[in-house]
Design a protein around this motif. Structure first.
Motif, PDB file in Angstrom:
ATOM      1  N   GLY A  48       0.827  -1.186   0.000  1.00 43.25           N
ATOM      2  CA  GLY A  48       0.000   0.000   0.000  1.00 43.25           C
ATOM      3  C   GLY A  48       0.867   1.242   0.000  1.00 43.25           C
ATOM      4  N   LEU A  49       0.442   2.272  -0.712  1.00 46.95           N
ATOM      5  CA  LEU A  49       1.161   3.548  -0.751  1.00 46.95           C
ATOM      6  C   LEU A  49       0.157   4.661  -0.506  1.00 46.95           C
ATOM      7  CD1 LEU A  49       2.242   1.728  -3.519  1.00 46.95           C
ATOM      8  CD2 LEU A  49       4.158   3.256  -3.005  1.00 46.95           C
ATOM      9  N   ALA A  50       0.558   5.662   0.277  1.00 50.81           N
ATOM     10  CA  ALA A  50      -0.366   6.730   0.629  1.00 50.81           C
ATOM     11  C   ALA A  50       0.377   8.044   0.820  1.00 50.81           C
ATOM     12  CB  ALA A  50      -1.131   6.365   1.903  1.00 50.81           C
ATOM     13  N   GLY A  51      -0.303   9.119   0.445  1.00 54.45           N
ATOM     14  CA  GLY A  51       0.276  10.448   0.597  1.00 54.45           C
ATOM     15  C   GLY A  51       0.890  10.930  -0.703  1.00 54.45           C
ATOM     16  N   ASP A  52       1.979  11.648  -0.603  1.00 57.41           N
ATOM     17  CA  ASP A  52       2.669  12.212  -1.765  1.00 57.41           C
ATOM     18  C   ASP A  52       3.602  11.153  -2.353  1.00 57.41           C
ATOM     19  OD1 ASP A  52       3.825  13.806  -3.672  1.00 57.41           O
ATOM     20  OD2 ASP A  52       4.889  15.112  -2.269  1.00 57.41           O
ATOM     21  N   VAL A  53       3.031  10.249  -3.145  1.00 57.17           N
ATOM     22  CA  VAL A  53       3.771   9.069  -3.602  1.00 57.17           C
ATOM     23  C   VAL A  53       3.897   8.986  -5.121  1.00 57.17           C
ATOM     24  CG1 VAL A  53       3.134   7.738  -1.557  1.00 57.17           C
ATOM     25  CG2 VAL A  53       1.679   7.636  -3.586  1.00 57.17           C
ATOM     26  N   ARG A  54       3.306   9.913  -5.845  1.00 57.35           N
ATOM     27  CA  ARG A  54       3.269   9.783  -7.302  1.00 57.35           C
ATOM     28  C   ARG A  54       4.676   9.827  -7.913  1.00 57.35           C
ATOM     29  NH1 ARG A  54      -1.676  10.197  -9.738  1.00 57.35           N
ATOM     30  NH2 ARG A  54      -0.785  11.030 -11.642  1.00 57.35           N
ATOM     31  N   LYS A  55       5.527  10.693  -7.426  1.00 59.84           N
ATOM     32  CA  LYS A  55       6.885  10.780  -7.980  1.00 59.84           C
ATOM     33  C   LYS A  55       7.640   9.479  -7.762  1.00 59.84           C
ATOM     34  CE  LYS A  55      11.043  13.663  -8.002  1.00 59.84           C
ATOM     35  NZ  LYS A  55      11.694  14.882  -7.426  1.00 59.84           N
ATOM     36  N   ALA A  56       7.499   8.903  -6.576  1.00 57.11           N
ATOM     37  CA  ALA A  56       8.171   7.634  -6.298  1.00 57.11           C
ATOM     38  C   ALA A  56       7.632   6.521  -7.184  1.00 57.11           C
ATOM     39  CB  ALA A  56       8.012   7.274  -4.824  1.00 57.11           C
ATOM     40  N   LEU A  57       6.321   6.490  -7.388  1.00 64.34           N
ATOM     41  CA  LEU A  57       5.728   5.448  -8.219  1.00 64.34           C
ATOM     42  C   LEU A  57       6.086   5.605  -9.691  1.00 64.34           C
ATOM     43  CD1 LEU A  57       2.179   5.063  -6.640  1.00 64.34           C
ATOM     44  CD2 LEU A  57       3.922   3.283  -6.840  1.00 64.34           C
ATOM     45  N   SER A  58       6.300   6.830 -10.134  1.00 62.02           N
ATOM     46  CA  SER A  58       6.645   7.045 -11.545  1.00 62.02           C
ATOM     47  C   SER A  58       8.008   6.462 -11.892  1.00 62.02           C
ATOM     48  CB  SER A  58       6.614   8.539 -11.870  1.00 62.02           C
ATOM     49  OG  SER A  58       7.622   9.233 -11.155  1.00 62.02           O
ATOM     50  N   GLY A  59       8.798   6.136 -10.877  1.00 62.16           N
ATOM     51  CA  GLY A  59      10.062   5.457 -11.129  1.00 62.16           C
ATOM     52  C   GLY A  59       9.900   3.965 -11.318  1.00 62.16           C
ATOM     53  N   VAL A  60       8.684   3.452 -11.055  1.00 58.73           N
ATOM     54  CA  VAL A  60       8.400   2.019 -11.175  1.00 58.73           C
ATOM     55  C   VAL A  60       7.444   1.741 -12.327  1.00 58.73           C
ATOM     56  CG1 VAL A  60       7.527  -0.023  -9.985  1.00 58.73           C
ATOM     57  CG2 VAL A  60       8.767   1.734  -8.698  1.00 58.73           C
ATOM     58  N   PHE A  61       6.421   2.598 -12.479  1.00 57.45           N
ATOM     59  CA  PHE A  61       5.395   2.403 -13.497  1.00 57.45           C
ATOM     60  C   PHE A  61       5.467   3.511 -14.542  1.00 57.45           C
ATOM     61  CE2 PHE A  61       3.797   0.043  -9.894  1.00 57.45           C
ATOM     62  CZ  PHE A  61       3.206  -1.082 -10.467  1.00 57.45           C
ATOM     63  N   ASP A  62       5.259   3.142 -15.803  1.00 60.00           N
ATOM     64  CA  ASP A  62       5.298   4.115 -16.898  1.00 60.00           C
ATOM     65  C   ASP A  62       4.125   5.084 -16.846  1.00 60.00           C
ATOM     66  OD1 ASP A  62       7.593   2.932 -17.871  1.00 60.00           O
ATOM     67  OD2 ASP A  62       6.505   1.578 -19.206  1.00 60.00           O
ATOM     68  N   ALA A  63       2.988   4.616 -16.322  1.00 61.76           N
ATOM     69  CA  ALA A  63       1.799   5.457 -16.191  1.00 61.76           C
ATOM     70  C   ALA A  63       1.157   5.169 -14.848  1.00 61.76           C
ATOM     71  CB  ALA A  63       0.812   5.174 -17.319  1.00 61.76           C
ATOM     72  N   LEU A  64       0.457   6.176 -14.294  1.00 56.86           N
ATOM     73  CA  LEU A  64      -0.205   6.025 -13.008  1.00 56.86           C
ATOM     74  C   LEU A  64      -1.717   6.140 -13.193  1.00 56.86           C
ATOM     75  CD1 LEU A  64       2.068   8.227 -10.689  1.00 56.86           C
ATOM     76  CD2 LEU A  64       2.328   5.809 -11.308  1.00 56.86           C
ATOM     77  N   PRO A  65      -2.493   5.394 -12.421  1.00 52.06           N
ATOM     78  CA  PRO A  65      -3.954   5.487 -12.525  1.00 52.06           C
ATOM     79  C   PRO A  65      -4.429   6.907 -12.217  1.00 52.06           C
ATOM     80  CG  PRO A  65      -3.290   3.591 -11.188  1.00 52.06           C
ATOM     81  CD  PRO A  65      -2.066   4.410 -11.400  1.00 52.06           C
ATOM     82  N   ASP A  66      -5.346   7.412 -13.041  1.00 50.18           N
ATOM     83  CA  ASP A  66      -5.783   8.800 -12.891  1.00 50.18           C
ATOM     84  C   ASP A  66      -7.133   8.930 -12.203  1.00 50.18           C
ATOM     85  OD1 ASP A  66      -7.357   7.759 -14.856  1.00 50.18           O
ATOM     86  OD2 ASP A  66      -6.814   9.222 -16.402  1.00 50.18           O
ATOM     87  N   GLY A  67      -7.687   7.846 -11.705  1.00 52.63           N
ATOM     88  CA  GLY A  67      -8.966   7.900 -11.019  1.00 52.63           C
ATOM     89  C   GLY A  67      -9.111   6.729 -10.075  1.00 52.63           C
TER      90      GLY A  67
END
Length: 365
Positions: free
Chosen positions: A154-173
């Motif tokens: 599970g990931l929560a909070g300001d995590v989008r930058k960290a996840l962008s290093g793992v996934f090419d795209a992030l869920p937008d909804g």
């Protein structure tokens, strides 16, 4: 340094009967065949989610994989939500009910390639998988416990930058999912206005990526995720409350976990009758109570100050709260919220402080 992701184990469950909640067993540090009690997280762990970003390995969940040509249609006839039309970019919350319409499990379902994955509480997984398997019969479908091969984070909070290093795209909804080489990433409902994601992927690949997360996020206790789920108002069926609730009692109709237009599934008549005849007199609310998880447990009964002789509700989920005490999701008679006070265990037990859910409930008549 990261340690390997643990996998909890356990089985379930003993059914309750009747239309009212049965008396709960005496509280224990570990419920029979249930999940272990997680220690209270530190203030720093709560603050990491609120003020920065954090991740947490989630051993309290298991995963069942359904494969085969008939997997989608088979599950469509078993769960409260539509799996027949589940597309590759979506995840759906669903329930699995007994013939009496009582929830045996809550599940998050999504597609990963040709597989339909179901995430559920680890302590009910074995019983649910066994029961589902009994009804496969001649369908071309197979159910497999994938918990040993997969990691859930599970990931929560300001995590989008960290996840962008793992996934090419992030869920937008919310309940949008993306599938990548590292597994599936699903956005789940926010809690306290903080973003939340579930990452489910091959254990070795997930563990290989964790050092990248450590550079940007704090690793915290999985107990923080339990608390965030409660603050998101999303109930989870665990062993102590198996077969206690019709889906509407835990707000599953509001949360999109029930498709009232789909075909038959176990308990469907009861669920539909509750919806359309205006008989929903119990709902799930958010509350806080003094105490610790050793004594404030799912399945514990609630009593109203004006009617001490019989319970008015039951704890669905409990987690250590950031501000002290225990945050709860409680299934309760709507009439009990109109006046007086609600108490844990007995009419003279600790009083509950009710909080606003992050979503509205329909007006009941």
């Amino acid at each position: 340094m990261n340690t390997p992701l643990a996998t909890a184990s356990g089985t379930a469950s003993s059914p309750a009967s009747g239309l009212t909640s049965s008396p709960a067993a005496a509280p224990a540090a570990v419920a029979p065949a249930g999940l272990p009690v997680l220690p209270r997280p530190s203030a720093d762990e709560f603050d990491a989610v609120i003020h920065h970003g954090a991740y947490m390995p989630l051993a309290q969940f298991g995963v069942i994989d359904a494969t085969g040509d008939d997997a989608a249609s088979f599950l469509h006839g078993q769960l409260t939500n539509d799996t027949q039309h589940l597309d590759a970019a979506s995840a759906r919350l669903a329930g699995y009910c007994s013939a009496k319409g009582r929830l045996l499990a809550s599940l998050l379902t999504w597609r990963s390639g040709d597989t339909i994955r179901m995430l559920l509480s680890k302590d009910v997984q074995a019983a649910v998988q066994k029961r589902l398997s009994m009804f496969i019969l001649r369908a071309k479908a197979k159910l497999v416990d994938a918990s040993g091969e997969l990691a859930v984070v599970g990931l929560a909070g300001d995590v989008r930058k960290a996840l962008s290093g793992v996934f090419d795209a992030l869920p937008d909804g919310v309940h949008v999912q993306v599938d990548g080489t590292a597994g599936s990433l699903i956005r789940v409902p926010d809690a306290l206005a903080r973003l939340r994601y579930l990452w489910v992927g091959p254990k070795a690949q997930v563990e290989a990526h964790l050092p990248l997360l450590d550079e940007k996020l704090q690793r915290v206790s999985p107990a923080v995720w339990d608390w965030l789920d409660i603050r998101a108002g999303e109930p989870r069926i665990t062993q102590p409350v198996v077969e206690q609730f019709v889906p509407q009692m835990v707000n599953f109709d509001v949360l999109g976990a029930v498709n009232f237009r789909k075909g038959c599934y176990p308990g469907q008549e009861v669920v539909a009758r509750s919806q359309y005849r205006g008989t929903i007199k119990r709902r799930t609310s958010l509350a806080n109570v003094d105490g610790e998880l050793e004594t404030v447990r799912p399945g514990a009964e609630l009593f109203h100050s004006d009617d001490p002789g019989q319970p008015c509700g039951m704890i669905v989920n409990a987690a250590s709260a950031r501000g002290g005490g225990v945050d709860l999701l409680v299934e309760i008679k709507l009439a009990a919220l109109e006046s007086g006070s609600v108490h844990l265990g007995a009419a003279d037990g600790p009083a509950l402080r009710f909080l606003a859910l992050p979503y509205g409930l329909p007006a009941e008549v």
